[in-house]
Design a protein around this motif. Structure first.
Motif, PDB file in Angstrom:
ATOM      1  N   VAL A 116       0.842  -1.205   0.000  1.00 40.07           N
ATOM      2  CA  VAL A 116       0.000   0.000   0.000  1.00 40.07           C
ATOM      3  C   VAL A 116       0.876   1.252   0.000  1.00 40.07           C
ATOM      4  N   VAL A 117       0.612   2.148  -0.946  1.00 38.11           N
ATOM      5  CA  VAL A 117       1.273   3.464  -0.940  1.00 38.11           C
ATOM      6  C   VAL A 117       0.228   4.495  -0.536  1.00 38.11           C
ATOM      7  N   THR A 118       0.546   5.323   0.451  1.00 38.54           N
ATOM      8  CA  THR A 118      -0.355   6.402   0.872  1.00 38.54           C
ATOM      9  C   THR A 118       0.242   7.734   0.443  1.00 38.54           C
ATOM     10  N   THR A 119      -0.567   8.548  -0.232  1.00 34.98           N
ATOM     11  CA  THR A 119      -0.110   9.906  -0.559  1.00 34.98           C
ATOM     12  C   THR A 119      -0.831  10.910   0.330  1.00 34.98           C
ATOM     13  N   LEU A 120      -0.028  11.702   1.032  1.00 35.65           N
ATOM     14  CA  LEU A 120      -0.578  12.748   1.915  1.00 35.65           C
ATOM     15  C   LEU A 120      -0.739  13.999   1.056  1.00 35.65           C
ATOM     16  N   HIS A 121      -1.914  14.629   1.152  1.00 38.73           N
ATOM     17  CA  HIS A 121      -2.193  15.756   0.249  1.00 38.73           C
ATOM     18  C   HIS A 121      -2.213  17.120   0.928  1.00 38.73           C
ATOM     19  N   GLY A 122      -2.570  17.170   2.184  1.00 31.41           N
ATOM     20  CA  GLY A 122      -2.622  18.500   2.813  1.00 31.41           C
ATOM     21  C   GLY A 122      -3.442  18.505   4.075  1.00 31.41           C
ATOM     22  N   THR A 123      -4.732  18.778   3.919  1.00 28.33           N
ATOM     23  CA  THR A 123      -5.564  18.928   5.121  1.00 28.33           C
ATOM     24  C   THR A 123      -5.736  17.608   5.882  1.00 28.33           C
ATOM     25  N   ASP A 124      -5.441  16.474   5.214  1.00 29.94           N
ATOM     26  CA  ASP A 124      -5.446  15.192   5.939  1.00 29.94           C
ATOM     27  C   ASP A 124      -4.364  15.193   7.015  1.00 29.94           C
ATOM     28  N   ILE A 125      -3.384  16.092   6.887  1.00 36.92           N
ATOM     29  CA  ILE A 125      -2.300  16.225   7.864  1.00 36.92           C
ATOM     30  C   ILE A 125      -2.445  17.530   8.645  1.00 36.92           C
ATOM     31  N   THR A 126      -2.554  18.637   7.910  1.00 40.19           N
ATOM     32  CA  THR A 126      -2.438  19.952   8.549  1.00 40.19           C
ATOM     33  C   THR A 126      -3.694  20.405   9.291  1.00 40.19           C
ATOM     34  N   LEU A 127      -4.835  19.805   8.977  1.00 44.74           N
ATOM     35  CA  LEU A 127      -6.088  20.283   9.586  1.00 44.74           C
ATOM     36  C   LEU A 127      -6.854  19.128  10.241  1.00 44.74           C
ATOM     37  N   VAL A 128      -7.452  18.268   9.424  1.00 43.92           N
ATOM     38  CA  VAL A 128      -8.321  17.205   9.949  1.00 43.92           C
ATOM     39  C   VAL A 128      -7.502  16.127  10.669  1.00 43.92           C
ATOM     40  N   SER A 141      -1.882   4.322  10.595  1.00 46.28           N
ATOM     41  CA  SER A 141      -2.014   3.858   9.206  1.00 46.28           C
ATOM     42  C   SER A 141      -0.924   4.408   8.294  1.00 46.28           C
ATOM     43  N   ILE A 142      -0.361   5.575   8.639  1.00 47.84           N
ATOM     44  CA  ILE A 142       0.795   6.051   7.853  1.00 47.84           C
ATOM     45  C   ILE A 142       1.971   5.107   8.106  1.00 47.84           C
ATOM     46  N   ASN A 143       2.191   4.787   9.386  1.00 46.51           N
ATOM     47  CA  ASN A 143       3.316   3.907   9.713  1.00 46.51           C
ATOM     48  C   ASN A 143       3.165   2.507   9.122  1.00 46.51           C
ATOM     49  N   GLN A 144       1.926   2.070   8.932  1.00 52.18           N
ATOM     50  CA  GLN A 144       1.685   0.728   8.397  1.00 52.18           C
ATOM     51  C   GLN A 144       1.713   0.676   6.873  1.00 52.18           C
ATOM     52  N   SER A 145       1.725   1.829   6.220  1.00 55.45           N
ATOM     53  CA  SER A 145       1.774   1.824   4.749  1.00 55.45           C
ATOM     54  C   SER A 145       3.153   1.327   4.297  1.00 55.45           C
ATOM     55  N   ASP A 146       3.201   0.700   3.134  1.00 59.46           N
ATOM     56  CA  ASP A 146       4.495   0.221   2.628  1.00 59.46           C
ATOM     57  C   ASP A 146       5.287   1.356   1.998  1.00 59.46           C
ATOM     58  N   GLY A 147       4.592   2.377   1.565  1.00 61.80           N
ATOM     59  CA  GLY A 147       5.251   3.559   1.020  1.00 61.80           C
ATOM     60  C   GLY A 147       4.414   4.782   1.348  1.00 61.80           C
ATOM     61  N   VAL A 148       5.077   5.908   1.605  1.00 63.73           N
ATOM     62  CA  VAL A 148       4.342   7.146   1.904  1.00 63.73           C
ATOM     63  C   VAL A 148       4.944   8.269   1.085  1.00 63.73           C
ATOM     64  N   THR A 149       4.076   9.009   0.387  1.00 70.28           N
ATOM     65  CA  THR A 149       4.568  10.183  -0.337  1.00 70.28           C
ATOM     66  C   THR A 149       3.810  11.419   0.160  1.00 70.28           C
ATOM     67  N   ALA A 150       4.458  12.576   0.021  1.00 72.72           N
ATOM     68  CA  ALA A 150       3.820  13.856   0.361  1.00 72.72           C
ATOM     69  C   ALA A 150       4.039  14.781  -0.821  1.00 72.72           C
ATOM     70  N   VAL A 151       3.142  15.747  -0.994  1.00 68.38           N
ATOM     71  CA  VAL A 151       3.202  16.563  -2.213  1.00 68.38           C
ATOM     72  C   VAL A 151       4.157  17.764  -2.117  1.00 68.38           C
ATOM     73  N   SER A 152       4.763  17.975  -0.938  1.00 69.85           N
ATOM     74  CA  SER A 152       5.786  19.027  -0.837  1.00 69.85           C
ATOM     75  C   SER A 152       6.705  18.731   0.338  1.00 69.85           C
ATOM     76  N   TYR A 367       6.576   3.057  -7.079  1.00 71.90           N
ATOM     77  CA  TYR A 367       5.767   1.824  -7.013  1.00 71.90           C
ATOM     78  C   TYR A 367       6.682   0.600  -7.118  1.00 71.90           C
ATOM     79  N   GLN A 368       7.590   0.658  -8.106  1.00 65.72           N
ATOM     80  CA  GLN A 368       8.461  -0.508  -8.328  1.00 65.72           C
ATOM     81  C   GLN A 368       9.293  -0.790  -7.085  1.00 65.72           C
ATOM     82  N   LYS A 369       9.835   0.291  -6.514  1.00 69.76           N
ATOM     83  CA  LYS A 369      10.668   0.155  -5.311  1.00 69.76           C
ATOM     84  C   LYS A 369       9.845  -0.453  -4.164  1.00 69.76           C
TER      85      LYS A 369
END
Ligand code: GMT
Length: 378
Positions: A116-128, A141-152, A367-369
């Motif tokens: 599972v790759v989780t992408t963090l987009h913004g308010t999922d972190i900074t607000l809600v 659930s972030i720690n349990q993801s196999d990959g985590v990306t953020a947009v900045s 994804y490949q990694k």
């Protein structure tokens, strides 16, 4: 690869990024399975590599709130299993990352491993997300993801500072399809809005408090005192009524138009002279990138990841959040005909750095990694 993409199908930035990513991956030959509760807004055509699986949220008299997360996890289980997916990519942590965790555990019981790759987009972190009512689940659930990306880089930093996240976060910025977002010939439209050659300012957002649409109107009010100008507001949301009242109070209604939710926002951007984004929080600022691709300079706040996109004094200017006077001064500087052509050219040049052709390979590599690392664990 066969990839499942989970996102909000609405107008929000995370849904747009997820849908455009899926479309781009499908074009590149990957098999993409969207798993959402409604057909994503921008998924409105046929492609042999694109599939759509609707999450069926059953209600029951006992439920005050139908359990979306359970229905989503169940749908993920069946799609992964029956479509033989290689990876699940979930956009926006809440509740997609925790639903993916649940699906992963269920599949594990059946001997199926799905990274599972989780992408963090913004308010999922900074607000809600950082609200105590969600924080423990988001962290887990972030720690349990196999990959985590953020947009900045800024969002990555925010994630580490608000959550006990113990894993590496990869920054992969938002991107733009320059074949769609480009300056179009819409002079007749400009003439209709600005018959006396007024300068045209534009703002697009979902009119939430965090976007500070009030600042857009106040900056415009100040600018209009100095030069002939018009303002177009694209989008809709909770602040809209209040903003219409503010226009009436300031007596600016004749020069401001609320256009509502427009699909073809690039047509409006094609005739704009300046884009305003005074947000309180903004992890990246996809709407500003869309404007830049249409050769529109941007005047933004310095919130979150915006300064990673907007090069101060080059693609526009950056002001402190809420500093109306500074924004007015800088808007006039950009709109000055001596400066405007250069700002426009710079905005386009910067947007080209975020073309989908540059960013999509970063996701594919990631994804490949992630798949390789997950296979190595078995
Ligand atoms: O705030 C929005 O417009 C929606 C929100 C979302 O997640 O749907 O957008 C966020 O994600 C976009 C795509 O990654 C970013 O470009 C936006 O900056 C971000 N919004 C905020 O951080 C407020």
């Amino acid at each position: 690869m066969k990839i499942g993409i989970v996102c909000y199908p609405t107008f929000g930035g995370s849904g747009v990024v997820a849908t455009e990513l899926g479309k781009g991956l499908a074009k590149a030959g990957h098999e993409i399975h969207f798993i959402t509760y409604r057909q994503p807004t921008r998924l409105d055509f046929f492609s042999e590599n694109l599939f759509y699986h609707e999450v069926d949220i059953k209600s029951y008299p006992l439920f005050e709130h139908a359990p979306y997360e359970l229905a989503l996890a169940s749908k993920m289980v069946s799609v992964v299993k029956y479509e033989n997916l290689d990876l699940l990519h979930v956009h926006y942590a809440i509740p997609h990352a925790s639903a993916a965790y649940m699906a992963k555990q269920i599949l594990k019981e059946e001997g199926i491993r799905i990274p599972v790759v989780t992408t963090l987009h913004g308010t999922d972190i900074t607000l809600v997300g950082k609200d105590p009512s969600y924080e423990p689940v988001v962290t887990f659930s972030i720690n349990q993801s196999d990959g985590v990306t953020a947009v900045s880089e800024d969002l990555k930093k925010e994630t580490y500072s608000h959550f006990a996240v113990n894993r590496e976060i990869e920054v992969i910025p938002n991107f733009i399809d320059l074949d769609r977002f480009k300056k179009q010939k819409k002079e007749h439209f400009k003439l209709a809005i600005c018959p006396q050659g007024e300068k045209l300012l534009v703002h697009t957002s979902n009119f939430r408090k965090v976007k500070r649409v009030e600042d857009v109107i106040r900056v415009f009010y100040e600018v209009r005192k100095e030069i002939p100008a018009k303002l177009l507001l694209v989008g809709d949301g909770p602040e809209r009524d209040k903003m219409e009242r503010l226009c009436r109070e300031l007596g600016t209604c004749d020069d401001i138009r609320f256009l509502g939710k427009l699909e073809a926002v690039e047509e409006v951007l094609s005739v704009a002279d300046l884009f305003l984004m005074p947000s309180e929080k903004e992890s990246f600022g996809l709407a500003a990138l869309e404007a830049m691709a249409c050769e529109v300079p941007i005047l933004t706040s310095n919130a979150g990841g915006i300064p990673e996109l907007n090069i101060d004094g080059v693609t526009g200017f950056v002001s402190n959040v809420g500093d109306i006077q500074d924004m007015k001064k800088k808007a006039l500087q950009i709109l000055d005909e001596k400066n405007l052509p250069q700002f426009k050219a710079n905005a386009l040049a910067r947007a080209k750095e975020f073309d989908i052709s540059q960013i999509l390979p970063l996701y594919v590599k990631y994804y490949q990694k992630t798949i390789e690392a997950s296979l190595a664990k078995v």
